[in-house]
Design an enzyme around this catalytic site. Structure first.
Site, PDB file in Angstrom:
ATOM      1  CG  ASP A   1      -0.286  -2.772  -3.662  1.00  0.00           C
ATOM      2  OD1 ASP A   1      -1.230  -2.799  -3.064  1.00  0.00           O
ATOM      3  OD2 ASP A   1      -0.153  -3.619  -4.667  1.00  0.00           O
TER       4      ASP A   1
ATOM      5  CB  THR B   1      -4.590  -4.059  -7.246  1.00  0.00           C
ATOM      6  OG1 THR B   1      -3.448  -5.033  -6.960  1.00  0.00           O
ATOM      7  CG2 THR B   1      -4.037  -2.783  -6.571  1.00  0.00           C
TER       8      THR B   1
ATOM      9  CB  ILE C   1      -3.146  -4.985  -2.091  1.00  0.00           C
ATOM     10  CG1 ILE C   1      -3.226  -4.280  -0.840  1.00  0.00           C
ATOM     11  CG2 ILE C   1      -4.765  -5.043  -2.679  1.00  0.00           C
ATOM     12  CD1 ILE C   1      -3.985  -2.679  -0.827  1.00  0.00           C
TER      13      ILE C   1
ATOM     14  CG  ASP D   1      -0.030  -9.675  -3.444  1.00  0.00           C
ATOM     15  OD1 ASP D   1       0.148  -8.637  -3.417  1.00  0.00           O
ATOM     16  OD2 ASP D   1      -0.567 -10.269  -4.657  1.00  0.00           O
TER      17      ASP D   1
ATOM     18  CG  ASP E   1      -0.323 -13.620  -7.262  1.00  0.00           C
ATOM     19  OD1 ASP E   1      -0.921 -12.709  -6.518  1.00  0.00           O
ATOM     20  OD2 ASP E   1       0.329 -13.541  -8.096  1.00  0.00           O
TER      21      ASP E   1
ATOM     22  CD  GLU F   1       2.372  -7.601  -7.016  1.00  0.00           C
ATOM     23  OE1 GLU F   1       1.534  -7.437  -5.926  1.00  0.00           O
ATOM     24  OE2 GLU F   1       1.840  -7.679  -8.242  1.00  0.00           O
TER      25      GLU F   1
END
Ligand code: 2IP
Ligand code: CA
Ligand code: CA
Length: 388
Positions: free
Chosen positions: A54, A159, A156, A154, A303, A79
């Site tokens: 990430d 997850t 990933i 974001d 998101d 994030e």
């Protein structure tokens, strides 16, 4: 402006490549899926590796976009924090360095000396995305400077589905309830001044798996909405006229019931689907009519920003649920205020009393929609269920 969007598309594809490499290369895949067993050190190392994928993607996006548009550098948020403590207790800051060898050397420090894994990851970061330029971008004539924008990433989303990596869900009506298809890379740009999303890229790294090679290919979606200009990679009307809704499995019974009613009592049209970015993408693609999220602290700015821009480019949006409901209570007509966009989520101001990630949580809930009429119907259904 078109150059910025082209660059966001490019880095999102690079991110998708990294996400695919981590699953395709044995040396990385083993680290990704290994059971969390063994001693504490091992446990910590494995959970760190998942975060590393990430963080690395996020840093790659920051690095390449910031280098190309210095006015954006320092305004690209995500994030993840890039600070790691390795098993020797050393603090390591993950970043993209000048050469693949330099980046690999840094990654080796958090990969407990696993040179092969570090080299594979560094190669994926430094190699070309291979994305062909989108000719439709050439026609976008909108004047905006990098200094006007901020970016939410974001690296990933979903997850859990990424780690589990299941691909057994066959999907229904274009929607997958779980599995790798629910994984997305989200890169969204908003106006620094008013916080409204302006352009967004939603990249789905795992769309189709070649039965022969076992390799996955993905798809990138984009949209732009600014100053009366709306352009999107998504064409054509929604796939069905029947109302349908996606939401998280964490939504309460009363919301499920309200949405069931909205969908004519047909429970098949209320779907519990993984991935905040993916659910919003299902609305944008026109597979479902709305994505309803009533719970605070379950989704964050990173998101929703990117798919929000795509939805606005299609004439829809992501409405702030609390503010919409407040208007209802004050007697605003069921069709909403004529000619006015319903209150949208915004991305430039932190939640005043929040701490850490909470500062950027979507505290008020939201409804993601393509058609404003669908939003009004969803609000009415939620208001009715509040009254009963
Ligand atoms: C998660 C992810 C989850 C979602 C959650 C997000 O992001 O999208 O799937 O929960 O809201 O914050 P749900 O699927 O129940 O909607 P991440 O995977 O980046 O932590
Ligand atoms: Ca997420
Ligand atoms: Ca994430």
């Amino acid at each position: 402006m078109a150059e910025i969007l082209a660059s966001l598309l490019e880095v999102a594809e690079k991110a998708a490549n990294i996400a695919r490499v981590c699953r395709a290369e044995e040396a990385l895949f083993r680290l990704l899926v290994e059971e969390k067993t063994g001693d504490d050190k091992n446990k910590k190392f494995l959970s760190d590796f998942k975060t590393l994928a990430d963080v690395l993607i996020q840093e790659a996006i920051k690095h390449y976009v910031g280098k190309k548009f210095p006015g954006l550098a320092g305004h690209i948020y995500g994030e993840e924090s890039n600070k790691f403590t390795n098993s020797l207790g050393e603090t390591v800051y993950i970043e993209v360095r000048a050469t693949p060898a330099d980046t690999a050397e840094l990654l080796t420090l958090v990969l407990d000396g696993n040179h092969q894994a570090a080299r594979l990851l560094a190669e994926a970061v430094h190699s070309d995305s291979g994305l062909a330029p989108d000719p439709r971008l050439k026609d976008i004539a909108v004047k905006l400077e990098p200094e006007d924008l901020g970016v939410w990433v974001d690296p990933i989303d979903s997850t859990n589905q990424y780690i589990e990596g299941a691909s057994d869900d066959k999907g229904r009506g274009g929607v997958f309830e779980h599995g790798l298809q629910c994984v997305t890379v989200l890169v969204g740009a908003y106006g620094r001044h008013d916080g409204l999303p302006i352009m967004g890229v939603v990249n789905q790294p795992f769309v189709r798996r070649d039965p022969q090679t076992g390799r996955w290919s993905g798809k990138g979606f984009w949209g732009l909405c600014y100053d009366g200009v709306r352009v999107s990679s998504i064409q054509g009307p929604p796939h069905s006229v029947d109302l349908s809704v996606v939401m998280s499995g964490s939504e309460g019974e009363h919301v499920r019931l309200a949405m069931g009613k909205l969908c004519g009592g047909d429970s098949e049209r209320v779907r519990l689907v993984a991935g905040a970015g993916y659910k919003a993408l299902c609305v944008a693609e026109g597979f479902v009519s709305a994505y309803v999220c009533t719970k605070p602290k379950t989704t964050y700015a990173w998101d929703s920003c990117a798919p929000h821009a795509v939805l606005r480019s299609l004439g829809g949006g992501v409405a702030n649920l609390r503010r919409c409901m407040a208007s209802y209570r004050q007697g605003v007509t069921e069709r909403g205020e004529e000619g006015k966009e319903p209150p949208q989520l915004v991305y430039h101001q932190p939640f005043p009393n929040g701490k850490g990630a909470e500062m950027w949580a979507n505290m008020d809930g939201f409804v993601a929609y393509r058609s404003p009429a669908v939003l009004q119907a969803a609000l009415l259904a939620l208001a009715e269920c509040e009254r009963t």
